[in-house]
Design an enzyme around this catalytic site. Structure first.
Site, PDB file in Angstrom:
ATOM      1  N   THR A  88       0.913  -9.240  11.381  1.00  0.00           N
ATOM      2  CA  THR A  88       0.848 -10.270  10.420  1.00  0.00           C
ATOM      3  C   THR A  88       0.446 -11.587  11.001  1.00  0.00           C
ATOM      4  OG1 THR A  88       2.137 -11.335   8.697  1.00  0.00           O
ATOM      5  CG2 THR A  88       3.158 -10.713  10.594  1.00  0.00           C
ATOM      6  N   GLU A  96      -4.254 -10.247  18.401  1.00  0.00           N
ATOM      7  CA  GLU A  96      -4.585 -11.664  18.742  1.00  0.00           C
ATOM      8  C   GLU A  96      -3.055 -12.659  18.521  1.00  0.00           C
ATOM      9  OE1 GLU A  96      -7.607 -11.924  16.109  1.00  0.00           O
ATOM     10  OE2 GLU A  96      -6.529 -12.952  14.406  1.00  0.00           O
ATOM     11  N   ASN A 118       0.319  -7.753  18.049  1.00  0.00           N
ATOM     12  CA  ASN A 118      -1.079  -7.985  17.242  1.00  0.00           C
ATOM     13  C   ASN A 118      -2.159  -8.049  18.343  1.00  0.00           C
ATOM     14  OD1 ASN A 118      -2.858  -9.715  15.710  1.00  0.00           O
ATOM     15  ND2 ASN A 118      -1.053 -10.166  14.590  1.00  0.00           N
ATOM     16  N   HIS A 153       6.736  -7.596  -1.248  1.00  0.00           N
ATOM     17  CA  HIS A 153       5.715  -8.226  -2.456  1.00  0.00           C
ATOM     18  C   HIS A 153       5.389  -7.254  -3.115  1.00  0.00           C
ATOM     19  CE1 HIS A 153       4.333 -11.158   1.221  1.00  0.00           C
ATOM     20  NE2 HIS A 153       5.348 -11.613   0.677  1.00  0.00           N
ATOM     21  N   ASP A 159       0.772  -1.316  -0.047  1.00  0.00           N
ATOM     22  CA  ASP A 159       0.102   0.062   0.019  1.00  0.00           C
ATOM     23  C   ASP A 159       0.830   1.242   0.138  1.00  0.00           C
ATOM     24  OD1 ASP A 159      -0.954  -0.892   3.398  1.00  0.00           O
ATOM     25  OD2 ASP A 159       0.785   0.417   2.764  1.00  0.00           O
TER      26      ASP A 159
HETATM   27  C1  BV8 Z   1       7.037 -17.954  -3.216  1.00  0.00           C
HETATM   28  C2  BV8 Z   1       0.763  -9.244  -2.890  1.00  0.00           C
HETATM   29  C3  BV8 Z   1       8.923 -19.312  -4.218  1.00  0.00           C
HETATM   30  C4  BV8 Z   1      -0.628  -9.743  -3.651  1.00  0.00           C
HETATM   31  C5  BV8 Z   1       1.009 -11.070  -1.494  1.00  0.00           C
HETATM   32  C6  BV8 Z   1       2.310 -23.319  -4.203  1.00  0.00           C
HETATM   33  C7  BV8 Z   1       3.206 -22.757  -5.216  1.00  0.00           C
HETATM   34  C8  BV8 Z   1       3.928 -21.589  -5.013  1.00  0.00           C
HETATM   35  C9  BV8 Z   1       4.138 -21.107  -3.675  1.00  0.00           C
HETATM   36  C10 BV8 Z   1       3.296 -21.593  -2.663  1.00  0.00           C
HETATM   37  C11 BV8 Z   1       2.449 -22.705  -2.822  1.00  0.00           C
HETATM   38  N1  BV8 Z   1       1.645 -22.939  -1.708  1.00  0.00           N
HETATM   39  C12 BV8 Z   1       2.304 -22.209  -0.778  1.00  0.00           C
HETATM   40  C13 BV8 Z   1       3.077 -21.298  -1.364  1.00  0.00           C
HETATM   41  C14 BV8 Z   1       3.969 -20.270  -0.482  1.00  0.00           C
HETATM   42  C15 BV8 Z   1       3.080 -19.000  -0.581  1.00  0.00           C
HETATM   43  C16 BV8 Z   1       2.403 -19.072   0.645  1.00  0.00           C
HETATM   44  O1  BV8 Z   1       3.067 -18.847   1.593  1.00  0.00           O
HETATM   45  N2  BV8 Z   1       1.081 -19.496   0.604  1.00  0.00           N
HETATM   46  C17 BV8 Z   1       0.531 -19.313   1.886  1.00  0.00           C
HETATM   47  C18 BV8 Z   1      -1.147 -18.621   1.661  1.00  0.00           C
HETATM   48  C19 BV8 Z   1       0.412 -20.693   2.394  1.00  0.00           C
HETATM   49  N3  BV8 Z   1       4.104 -17.988  -1.137  1.00  0.00           N
HETATM   50  C20 BV8 Z   1       4.183 -17.592  -2.047  1.00  0.00           C
HETATM   51  O2  BV8 Z   1       3.517 -17.881  -3.140  1.00  0.00           O
HETATM   52  C21 BV8 Z   1       5.308 -16.517  -2.174  1.00  0.00           C
HETATM   53  N4  BV8 Z   1       6.313 -16.864  -3.220  1.00  0.00           N
HETATM   54  O3  BV8 Z   1       6.708 -18.986  -2.462  1.00  0.00           O
HETATM   55  O4  BV8 Z   1       8.082 -18.052  -4.102  1.00  0.00           O
HETATM   56  C22 BV8 Z   1       8.222 -20.151  -5.230  1.00  0.00           C
HETATM   57  C23 BV8 Z   1       7.579 -19.691  -6.482  1.00  0.00           C
HETATM   58  C24 BV8 Z   1       6.970 -20.216  -7.428  1.00  0.00           C
HETATM   59  C25 BV8 Z   1       6.956 -21.782  -7.051  1.00  0.00           C
HETATM   60  C26 BV8 Z   1       7.224 -22.372  -5.797  1.00  0.00           C
HETATM   61  C27 BV8 Z   1       7.769 -21.328  -4.978  1.00  0.00           C
HETATM   62  C28 BV8 Z   1       4.571 -15.357  -2.742  1.00  0.00           C
HETATM   63  C29 BV8 Z   1       3.843 -14.673  -1.816  1.00  0.00           C
HETATM   64  C30 BV8 Z   1       3.244 -13.194  -1.983  1.00  0.00           C
HETATM   65  C31 BV8 Z   1       1.707 -13.327  -2.420  1.00  0.00           C
HETATM   66  N5  BV8 Z   1       1.400 -11.882  -2.194  1.00  0.00           N
HETATM   67  N6  BV8 Z   1       0.571  -9.921  -1.429  1.00  0.00           N
HETATM   68  C32 BV8 Z   1      -1.898  -8.918  -3.052  1.00  0.00           C
HETATM   69  O5  BV8 Z   1      -1.534  -8.003  -1.996  1.00  0.00           O
HETATM   70  O6  BV8 Z   1      -3.005  -9.162  -3.533  1.00  0.00           O
HETATM   71  S1  BV8 Z   1       0.708 -11.732   0.036  1.00  0.00           S
HETATM   72  C33 BV8 Z   1      -0.455 -10.933   0.853  1.00  0.00           C
HETATM   73  O7  BV8 Z   1      -0.554 -11.748   2.223  1.00  0.00           O
HETATM   74  C34 BV8 Z   1      -0.017  -9.532   1.416  1.00  0.00           C
HETATM   75  O8  BV8 Z   1       1.116  -9.354   1.074  1.00  0.00           O
HETATM   76  C35 BV8 Z   1      -0.214  -9.667   2.893  1.00  0.00           C
HETATM   77  O9  BV8 Z   1       0.703  -8.759   3.648  1.00  0.00           O
HETATM   78  C36 BV8 Z   1       0.343 -11.130   3.160  1.00  0.00           C
HETATM   79  C37 BV8 Z   1       0.276 -11.554   4.427  1.00  0.00           C
HETATM   80  O10 BV8 Z   1      -0.816 -11.252   5.157  1.00  0.00           O
HETATM   81  P1  BV8 Z   1      -0.912 -10.575   6.581  1.00  0.00           P
HETATM   82  O11 BV8 Z   1       0.018  -9.346   6.021  1.00  0.00           O
HETATM   83  O12 BV8 Z   1      -0.164 -11.433   7.420  1.00  0.00           O
HETATM   84  O13 BV8 Z   1      -2.341 -10.235   6.632  1.00  0.00           O
HETATM   85  P2  BV8 Z   1      -3.492 -11.162   7.279  1.00  0.00           P
HETATM   86  O14 BV8 Z   1      -4.822 -10.255   6.814  1.00  0.00           O
HETATM   87  O15 BV8 Z   1      -3.227 -12.455   7.006  1.00  0.00           O
HETATM   88  O16 BV8 Z   1      -3.268 -10.756   8.888  1.00  0.00           O
HETATM   89  C38 BV8 Z   1      -3.348  -9.403   9.384  1.00  0.00           C
HETATM   90  C39 BV8 Z   1      -2.938  -9.604  10.646  1.00  0.00           C
HETATM   91  O17 BV8 Z   1      -3.029  -8.392  11.283  1.00  0.00           O
HETATM   92  C40 BV8 Z   1      -3.618 -10.607  11.638  1.00  0.00           C
HETATM   93  O18 BV8 Z   1      -2.759 -11.376  12.618  1.00  0.00           O
HETATM   94  C41 BV8 Z   1      -4.553  -9.492  12.607  1.00  0.00           C
HETATM   95  O19 BV8 Z   1      -4.851 -10.092  13.887  1.00  0.00           O
HETATM   96  C42 BV8 Z   1      -3.544  -8.423  12.616  1.00  0.00           C
HETATM   97  N7  BV8 Z   1      -4.245  -7.133  12.926  1.00  0.00           N
HETATM   98  C43 BV8 Z   1      -5.464  -6.643  12.456  1.00  0.00           C
HETATM   99  N8  BV8 Z   1      -5.500  -5.369  13.053  1.00  0.00           N
HETATM  100  C44 BV8 Z   1      -4.348  -5.181  13.660  1.00  0.00           C
HETATM  101  C45 BV8 Z   1      -3.361  -6.258  13.752  1.00  0.00           C
HETATM  102  N9  BV8 Z   1      -2.081  -6.044  14.005  1.00  0.00           N
HETATM  103  C46 BV8 Z   1      -1.964  -4.722  14.534  1.00  0.00           C
HETATM  104  N10 BV8 Z   1      -2.646  -3.807  14.771  1.00  0.00           N
HETATM  105  C47 BV8 Z   1      -4.150  -3.749  14.310  1.00  0.00           C
HETATM  106  N11 BV8 Z   1      -4.779  -2.746  14.344  1.00  0.00           N
END
Ligand code: BV8
Length: 247
Positions: free
Chosen positions: A196, A223, A221, A126, A111
């Site tokens: 995160t 939670e 966080n 990212h 962002d």
């Molecule tokens: C990779 C941009 C090597 C896009 C994002 C199959 C094939 C390939 C890879 C994989 C696969 N299976 C799994 C993977 C790995 C995969 C992965 O990790 N998947 C997960 C879901 C299991 N990773 C990838 O693909 C990465 N690349 O591995 O490359 C590779 C390549 C090819 C083949 C093999 C290997 C690339 C990952 C990047 C994806 N892009 N963003 C978009 O935005 O649309 S990720 C996306 O999730 C965002 O960037 C986001 O930041 C990120 C993580 O989420 P969080 O930031 O943690 O957000 P979330 O909502 O989950 O949590 C919010 C938290 O905040 C909560 O805990 C909440 O309690 C807290 N909160 C709420 N309010 C507050 C607060 N905290 C503080 N204060 C508050 N007020």
């Protein structure tokens, strides 16, 4: 809602914060929540779009199948972000860069709110939703300067199709981004993990690297997360309330 006065910052954390030299901060969508940016897994309204979970529309497969749909999705997200401002958590971290000998800010967010708050040299694991990249020549463009009457803008350098300069699921991270973050994680003495859910890799491995190298790891966080048990301290609270309390 956790009343601010109940957020507990330990004396140990205050001492470590006061004495730290090399600090690494990893942020996720939660740090932008108080700016009004929907999180992904907290039921925010970006989690599903046109019936597709966000990790389907934000994937390498979708980019290959339907580039216009991916542009439509990111245009929608930019529409949500347009008027939003950094919050007190982004501002606190921006002030930390002159407070410590070496501060490394690594974000999963796309962002641009850390930069808007004044943070410099942000490691964007990212990518950034405000940038586009050419499939053909690799040139990068500010999407706010693109003039296009088609959903898929074209590169004004070479005429190739542009894509959002964002790392999609299944795509490699920008060359060197993870490696530089991991290197700093190995030498930091204090590591913050802020807003995160720690489910996305390789980003979520950064605090693990810091911990293994002996850093004191602190999670902020409202939670508990998948990382909480690995952290030295978990401060249950909102980033916008907790970070300014650290000074
Ligand atoms: C990779 C941009 C090597 C896009 C994002 C199959 C094939 C390939 C890879 C994989 C696969 N299976 C799994 C993977 C790995 C995969 C992965 O990790 N998947 C997960 C879901 C299991 N990773 C990838 O693909 C990465 N690349 O591995 O490359 C590779 C390549 C090819 C083949 C093999 C290997 C690339 C990952 C990047 C994806 N892009 N963003 C978009 O935005 O649309 S990720 C996306 O999730 C965002 O960037 C986001 O930041 C990120 C993580 O989420 P969080 O930031 O943690 O957000 P979330 O909502 O989950 O949590 C919010 C938290 O905040 C909560 O805990 C909440 O309690 C807290 N909160 C709420 N309010 C507050 C607060 N905290 C503080 N204060 C508050 N007020």
């Amino acid at each position: 809602m956790i009343p601010t006065e109940r957020v507990l910052i330990s004396e140990e954390l205050r001492d470590r914060f006061a004495q730290a030299n090399n600090v690494l901060v990893l942020t996720g969508a939660g740090i932008s929540a108080e700016s009004g940016v929907p999180t992904f897994r907290g039921g925010g309204n970006t989690t599903v779009w046109k019936g597709m979970p966000f990790d389907v529309i934000s994937s390498a497969g979708m980019l290959a199948r339907d580039l216009p749909a991916v542009w439509e999705w990111f245009n929608y997200r930019r529409g949500l972000l347009g008027a939003l401002k950094p919050n007190s958590a982004h501002e606190a971290i921006a002030l930390w860069q002159t407070r410590f000998q070496d501060l490394t800010l690594v974000t999963q967010n796309i962002d641009g709110l850390h930069q808007a708050a004044g943070s410099r040299n942000v490691v964007e694991l990212h990518g950034n939703i405000w940038r586009a990249r050419c499939f053909d020549c690799g040139s990068r463009h500010d999407v706010r300067e693109l003039k296009s009457d088609t959903l898929v803008p074209v590169c004004f350098d070479c005429g190739g199709n542009l894509r959002p300069d964002v790392v999609l699921f299944g795509e490699m991270l920008p060359a060197g981004a993870f490696e530089s973050a991991a290197m700093k994680a190995q030498t930091c003495d204090l590591c913050f993990v802020i807003g995160t859910s720690a489910v996305v890799y390789p980003a979520a491995s950064i605090p693990e690297i810091a911990r293994a190298a002996g850093a004191h790891v602190v999670e902020v966080n409202p939670e508990h997360t998948a990382l909480s048990d690995m952290c030295d301290e978990v401060v249950i609270g909102k980033a916008g309330e907790v970070l300014p309390m650290l000074g």
